[in-house]
Design a protein around this motif. Structure first.
Motif, short mmCIF file in Angstrom:
data_model
loop_
_atom_site.label_atom_id
_atom_site.label_comp_id
_atom_site.label_asym_id
_atom_site.label_seq_id
_atom_site.Cartn_x
_atom_site.Cartn_y
_atom_site.Cartn_z
N GLU A 10 0.86 -1.19 0.00
CA GLU A 10 0.00 0.00 0.00
C GLU A 10 0.90 1.24 0.00
O GLU A 10 1.80 1.35 0.81
CB GLU A 10 -0.88 -0.04 1.27
CG GLU A 10 -1.68 1.21 1.54
CD GLU A 10 -2.72 1.52 0.48
OE1 GLU A 10 -3.72 0.80 0.40
OE2 GLU A 10 -2.51 2.48 -0.30
N ASP A 11 0.64 2.13 -0.94
CA ASP A 11 1.49 3.32 -1.04
C ASP A 11 1.01 4.47 -0.17
O ASP A 11 1.77 5.38 0.14
CB ASP A 11 1.60 3.78 -2.50
CG ASP A 11 0.25 4.14 -3.07
OD1 ASP A 11 -0.68 3.32 -2.94
OD2 ASP A 11 0.12 5.24 -3.65
N GLU A 12 -0.26 4.43 0.24
CA GLU A 12 -0.75 5.52 1.09
C GLU A 12 -0.37 5.23 2.54
O GLU A 12 -0.83 4.26 3.14
CB GLU A 12 -2.26 5.66 0.96
CG GLU A 12 -2.65 6.44 -0.28
CD GLU A 12 -4.08 6.18 -0.68
OE1 GLU A 12 -4.98 6.70 0.00
OE2 GLU A 12 -4.29 5.42 -1.64
N ASP A 54 -2.84 -3.42 -2.67
CA ASP A 54 -3.53 -2.25 -3.22
C ASP A 54 -3.37 -2.30 -4.74
O ASP A 54 -2.31 -2.66 -5.24
CB ASP A 54 -2.87 -0.98 -2.66
CG ASP A 54 -3.54 0.28 -3.16
OD1 ASP A 54 -4.74 0.24 -3.47
OD2 ASP A 54 -2.86 1.32 -3.22
N MET A 56 -4.00 0.37 -6.89
CA MET A 56 -3.49 1.64 -7.42
C MET A 56 -2.16 1.96 -6.77
O MET A 56 -2.11 2.52 -5.68
CB MET A 56 -4.48 2.75 -7.12
CG MET A 56 -5.82 2.57 -7.81
SD MET A 56 -5.72 2.88 -9.56
CE MET A 56 -5.76 4.68 -9.56
N LYS A 106 -12.28 -0.15 -0.28
CA LYS A 106 -11.99 0.94 0.64
C LYS A 106 -13.17 1.90 0.66
O LYS A 106 -13.78 2.12 -0.38
CB LYS A 106 -10.75 1.72 0.15
CG LYS A 106 -9.48 0.92 0.09
CD LYS A 106 -8.38 1.83 -0.47
CE LYS A 106 -7.12 1.06 -0.71
NZ LYS A 106 -6.04 1.89 -1.27
CA CA Z 1 -2.87 3.43 -3.66
#
Ligand code: CA
Length: 239
Positions: A10-12, A54, A56, A106
């Protein structure tokens, strides 16, 4: 006992933190990756019980990670749960087609996420436990449904169902992994070669016919809206 090891991709940062905090609190061992590239590196280094992916991501996308895990360099059968934005049905279908096992949209509550992880792990465990047995005997038995893979026969409460080869293949495919969603494309890929079955619509027609032949047990095959079909593992005859 070894703790269940989860890879969170997950990048966030805030979501990654929230998820890892809750998973650690629930007793899981957690590793985090900020990108698809990092996830692949982690998968090459360590063994995981489940990957939260994730879709995205900057750079290598979640779908690419999924594809790499299932048939590319990082060949790996670890269960994958996709994290997707709400309403992105096409993403979910694409992910399932790539070999992801489940998805969660989400925003999700940590409780629901943990329940989903446990359910995927349980199904994965059951699948592996039964796989050897099934291949050995060439049979799948779920409640009153009995599938003889060698003879291409399916019995319901002992009665032989008169199925076409395609109907047989579809039911056997779904029943082999109860509880898992199969997209229409996955069904097409699996039954290809028997009849001219190329469109998703053709799958719907086949399932319709199959359910009709199953009579009172038609509910064993569940339509998952927008995604595909699954065999209901907890199906119970109502009367
Ligand atoms: Ca993302």
């Amino acid at each position: 006992m070894l703790k269940t090891h989860i890879l969170i991709v997950e990048d966030e940062a805030d979501i990654q933190q929230l998820v890892s905090y809750n998973l650690i609190r629930a007793g899981f061992n957690v590793t985090c990756a900020d990108s698809g590239e990092e996830a692949i590196a982690c998968l090459g280094r360590e063994k995981f019980d489940c990957v939260l992916l994730d879709l995205m991501l900057p750079g290598m996308s979640g779908l690419e990670v999924c594809a790499a895990m299932r048939n590319g360099k990082a060949d790996n059968q670890t269960p994958i749960i996709m994290l997707t934005a709400k309403g992105e049905e096409s993403d979910i279908v694409a992910g399932l087609d790539c070999g992801a096992d489940d998805y969660i949209t989400k925003p999700f509550s940590p409780k629901v996420l943990i329940a989903r992880i446990k359910s995927v792990l349980r199904r994965f465990f059951e699948d592996n436990k039964h796989k050897a047995e099934r291949t050995e005997k060439g049979r799948i038995v779920i409640n009153s449904l009995e599938i003889d893979l060698g003879r291409h026969e399916i019995r319901l409460e002992g009665n032989l169902l008169q199925l076409t080869m395609t109907e047989f293949e579809i039911l056997a495919l779904l029943a082999e992994k109860p509880g898992w969603v199969f997209t229409r494309q996955q069904i097409i890929d699996a039954v290809r070669g028997y009849e001219f079955l190329v469109t998703p619509r053709a799958i719907d027609v086949q399932v319709f016919g199959l359910r009709k032949k199953m009579g009172w047990a038609y509910g064993m095959i569940e339509t998952v809206r927008g995604l595909g079909y699954r065999f209901k593992s907890d199906w119970i005859r109502e009367n």
